[in-house]
Design an enzyme around this catalytic site. Structure first.
Site, PDB file in Angstrom:
ATOM      1  N   ASP A  68     -17.190  99.302 -43.473  1.00  0.00           N
ATOM      2  CA  ASP A  68     -18.435 100.094 -43.631  1.00  0.00           C
ATOM      3  C   ASP A  68     -18.485 101.649 -43.602  1.00  0.00           C
ATOM      4  O   ASP A  68     -17.694 101.988 -42.448  1.00  0.00           O
ATOM      5  CB  ASP A  68     -19.552  99.714 -42.725  1.00  0.00           C
TER       6      ASP A  68
ATOM      7  N   SER B 260     -22.847 102.688 -47.667  1.00  0.00           N
ATOM      8  CA  SER B 260     -23.417 101.553 -47.270  1.00  0.00           C
ATOM      9  C   SER B 260     -24.599 101.397 -48.366  1.00  0.00           C
ATOM     10  O   SER B 260     -24.481 101.192 -49.561  1.00  0.00           O
ATOM     11  CB  SER B 260     -23.872 101.049 -45.905  1.00  0.00           C
TER      12      SER B 260
END
Length: 340
Positions: free
Chosen positions: A197, A43
């Protein structure tokens, strides 16, 4: 010639709190005693890692610092990062800014919409706000064999399994996938598979750094507090702690696995050399991060980013002063105390 310590670095995700990691890397890049051999990022950690890799591959530490500064100027949508430095001393305390953002109309409405609607509801009007930033990154440098290895983690939506992108697999889509919070962004498709994610399955993924050809030291830059002493009571506090626990769970699992192997090697149950003995280190500022919240991850603030950047530099300075000579010899995180 100074004794250069080669390390692997693992960069957690955490939205705008990744400015802390920027500060850590900025300080490490100043040192002529540390060389980064490999990077694993998720991320915000993937974005920081890509900027770090691109700069090191293109022009070394100075270019890496410049590239990281460029990245955060784009994320914060400012032309001059010095503006935040000038404003920071005059702004309210960090906790007060965090609460103001947490209870702001912008965040409240966004949070309600995120729970009640889907990013797919926007149809043809959907745009990933990170896409223009990522598309301007230098992928010829990010995918270059020069500089440190780079590994980026995402989560396969269909199987729930971790996917690590490395080398030629690194692309704008891989970085967007690693940063794809499903309540905010549409899943990113790569080779017919959809990804969310990477924080759900590897925050960050440590196993790519176990390669015998890499150094034995893994330095984790942690931006999600592992411990909070106070029990959360308000809805915001509960939501925030759930977020932190969720995004720390994969890291704690990996650390437990490292300790299991360490113990087998220490006890002689496993022959020496059968598996790698990993030295674990961590750079963090849990006290600062406990003043922040999931809201400050989602809504970038130039003032908070400046404070996080400076806190990251200070945390890295403390780590280098206290533990530089430990690198290559011992862990500075007591996994035995955590898990035995």
């Amino acid at each position: 010639m100074p004794d250069v310590k080669r390390i692997n670095i693992a960069l957690q995700g955490g939205g705008a709190h990744g400015a802390f990691t920027w500060g850590v890397l900025d300080r490490i890049l100043e040192s002529d005693r540390v060389e980064i051999a490999a990077i694993s990022g998720t991320s915000a950690g993937a974005l920081n890692g890509a900027a770090l890799k691109a700069g090191l591959a293109r022009g070394g530490p100075d270019a890496a610092r410049e590239t990281l500064g460029w990245l955060w100027a784009r994320i914060l949508r400012v032309r001059d990062l010095k503006l935040a430095t000038w404003l920071s001393p005059m702004a309210p305390a960090t906790g007060a800014i965090s609460r103001a953002i947490e209870y702001s109309t912008l965040y409240t409405v966004g949070d309600i919409l995120g729970q009640a609607t889907s990013p797919y509801a926007l149809g043809p009007f959907y745009r990933n706000p990170l896409a223009p930033i990522v598309s301007d990154m230098r992928f010829e440098d990010i995918c270059s064999p020069a500089g440190p290895e780079l590994h980026v983690c995402a989560t396969n939506v269909r199987t729930g399994k971790i996917r690590v992108f490395s080398g030629a697999e690194l692309s704008p889509s891989a970085l967007l996938a690693s940063s794809c919070l499903p309540s905010m962004f549409q899943a990113v498709e790569i080779d017919g598979e959809a990804y969310w994610d990477g924080g759900y399955t590897g925050n960050p993924a440590l196993f790519p750094l176990y390669d015998p050809a890499l150094p034995g030291d893994v330095v984790i830059v942690n931006i999600n507090p592992l411990l909070r002493d106070d029990l959360p009571y308000t809805a915001q506090e509960i939501h925030n702690r759930i977020n932190e626990i969720s995004f720390n769970s994969s890291l704690l699992r990996d650390l437990r696995a490292i300790r299991f192997v360490q113990r087998l090697l220490e006890e002689g149950t496993m022959p020496e050399g059968a598996m790698k003995y990993v030295f674990v280190h961590m750079i963090a500022d849990d006290e600062l991060m406990r003043d922040l919240s999931v809201a400050t991850k989602m809504i970038p603030s130039a003032v908070l980013a400046d404070r996080l950047f400076r806190a990251g530099r200070l945390a890295a300075e403390r780590f280098l002063d206290a533990h530089l000579e430990d690198l290559g010899h011992r862990s500075t995180v007591d996994l035995a105390e955590m898990y035995d």
